[in-house]
Design an enzyme around this catalytic site. Structure first.
Site, mmCIF file in Angstrom:
data_model
loop_
_atom_site.group_PDB
_atom_site.id
_atom_site.type_symbol
_atom_site.label_atom_id
_atom_site.label_comp_id
_atom_site.label_asym_id
_atom_site.label_seq_id
_atom_site.Cartn_x
_atom_site.Cartn_y
_atom_site.Cartn_z
ATOM 1 N N HIS A 153 0.332 -1.312 -0.006
ATOM 2 C CA HIS A 153 -0.052 0.312 -0.433
ATOM 3 C C HIS A 153 0.910 0.983 0.042
ATOM 4 O O HIS A 153 0.036 2.268 -0.318
ATOM 5 C CB HIS A 153 -0.792 0.097 1.323
ATOM 6 C CG HIS A 153 -1.961 -1.150 1.649
ATOM 7 N ND1 HIS A 153 -2.864 -0.996 0.411
ATOM 8 C CD2 HIS A 153 -2.213 -1.502 2.271
ATOM 9 C CE1 HIS A 153 -3.978 -2.684 0.638
ATOM 10 N NE2 HIS A 153 -3.608 -2.552 1.516
ATOM 11 N N HIS A 191 -6.736 -7.045 -0.071
ATOM 12 C CA HIS A 191 -6.738 -6.133 -0.530
ATOM 13 C C HIS A 191 -5.504 -5.091 -1.902
ATOM 14 O O HIS A 191 -4.647 -5.866 -1.856
ATOM 15 C CB HIS A 191 -6.442 -5.390 0.602
ATOM 16 C CG HIS A 191 -7.222 -5.116 1.723
ATOM 17 N ND1 HIS A 191 -6.661 -6.366 3.358
ATOM 18 C CD2 HIS A 191 -8.473 -4.575 1.966
ATOM 19 C CE1 HIS A 191 -7.634 -5.711 3.788
ATOM 20 N NE2 HIS A 191 -8.287 -5.209 3.051
ATOM 21 N N ASP A 278 -4.283 -12.704 3.978
ATOM 22 C CA ASP A 278 -5.755 -12.333 4.753
ATOM 23 C C ASP A 278 -6.954 -13.482 4.407
ATOM 24 O O ASP A 278 -8.121 -12.191 4.078
ATOM 25 C CB ASP A 278 -5.699 -11.393 4.839
ATOM 26 C CG ASP A 278 -5.134 -10.338 2.742
ATOM 27 O OD1 ASP A 278 -4.641 -10.923 2.588
ATOM 28 O OD2 ASP A 278 -5.323 -8.264 3.640
#
Length: 335
Positions: A153, A191, A278
């Site tokens: 990120h 993500h 995740d």
């Protein structure tokens, strides 16, 4: 497979993050890395210095990571550095020096506190991935970097999503600088890796493919949609394959196969896998439905393609299952 980690990566330990409108316990805890290291066994990385980091990240941003916490404390601010105002109008390039302004200038969100220990931990996370790259350059089929804090990120000049230095991008650029003509990154975290996409958005020498939760429903919202394909020289070297919440192994494996086929057409000299566990069914902040055994299948599907591979750890927050999930993925490379 060699596995790299330095205990200095544990020192970064914020207490709270801003999440869904309130402060809650920080999810990216040191115990995550401890659980993985205990399960796998690890060796210490080599210190490569900061040249590979500076090749990816903005100098002003790196100065903020190193010295921001001391400046925050000197300004009388309590606790960890957390931005609270952001330059949303075209990220205006004003030369502001107030620490509060810098905290907004160099951050994506308010869920990624900067502490006095963050720089050292992130630095050694980068050294872990560079040491894994060394192992692959030395002839190993694959190597694993237990990157903590994670990286995907983080952009060239911003932190976010628990990430400070983009370890996958650092490894990709280091491989290019070492002579690789083309590098591919496969991001299989729940993500989207917005920072990695940003860094290589206009580059034709690095292919970025990501399988992730649909950003219409999940963080980071503003990146990772299927129509994002790159720009300029980077047109068609970004591939986003968003999946709905609740996706299981069949949907995920089909998307990964599509990503691997696209990477094969790109014909990379090296593959970097940004791996987040995740995606596991039971992760406390994510909503896919993969089982532990599924990771071995995904690992085998990657390994049979035959590319030299560096695996960099990203997310995964179900601590009790984390070591087993990572071990399962890596087992796919020895099958």
């Amino acid at each position: 497979m060699r596995r790299f980690f330095d205990p200095r990566q544990l020192a970064h330990a914020p207490l709270k993050e801003l999440h869904n409108g309130g402060f809650t316990d920080y999810a990216e805890r040191p115990v995550r890395a401890e659980a993985i290291a205990e399960t796998l066994g690890v060796e210490a990385p080599v210190d490569h210095g900061d040249a590979a980091i500076r090749a990816v990240h903005d100098a002003g941003y790196l100065d903020f990571l190193k010295h921001g916490p001391a400046r925050w404390a000197a300004a009388g601010r309590p606790g960890d550095v957390i931005g609270y105002i952001w330059p949303i109008v075209a990220r205006r390039a004003l030369k502001l020096d107030r620490i509060d302004a810098l905290a907004g200038r160099y951050s994506l969100d308010a869920s990624t506190p900067l502490t006095a220990e963050t720089w050292d931990a992130a630095y050694w996370s980068a050294q872990s991935v560079l040491s894994a790259l060394d192992a692959v350059h030395g002839g190993d089929r694959a190597a694993f970097a237990l990157c903590r804090p994670p990286g995907h990120h983080a952009g060239a000049d911003y932190l976010g999503g628990y990430c400070y230095l983009n370890t996958a991008a650092i490894a990709a650029q280091a491989a290019r600088d070492a002579g690789a003509d083309r590098v591919a990154i496969l991001d299989i975290d729940y993500h989207h890796g917005n920072g990695t996409q940003d860094i290589f958005w206009t580059r034709g020498d690095v292919f970025y493919a990501s399988i992730h939760a649909d950003p219409a429903t999940d963080y980071p919202f503003f990146w990772g949609h299927a129509d994002e394909t790159g720009e300029g020289a980077g047109e068609s070297t970004t591939l986003n394959l968003p999946l709905p919440q609740g996706a299981g192994i069949d949907a995920f494996r089909a998307a990964q196969t599509a990503a691997l086929d696209a990477i094969a057409r790109f014909a990379p000299d090296l593959l970097i896998v940004s791996f987040g566990a995740d995606t596991w069914d039971g992760d406390p902040i994510s909503f896919f439905r993969l089982a532990t055994a599924d990771y071995a299948v995904l690992g085998r599907d990657i390994a049979v393609r035959g590319w030299p591979t560096v695996i960099a750890m990203e997310g995964g927050y179900a601590v009790d299952a984390l070591g087993g999930n990572v071990a399962s993925l890596l087992s796919g490379f020895s099958a």
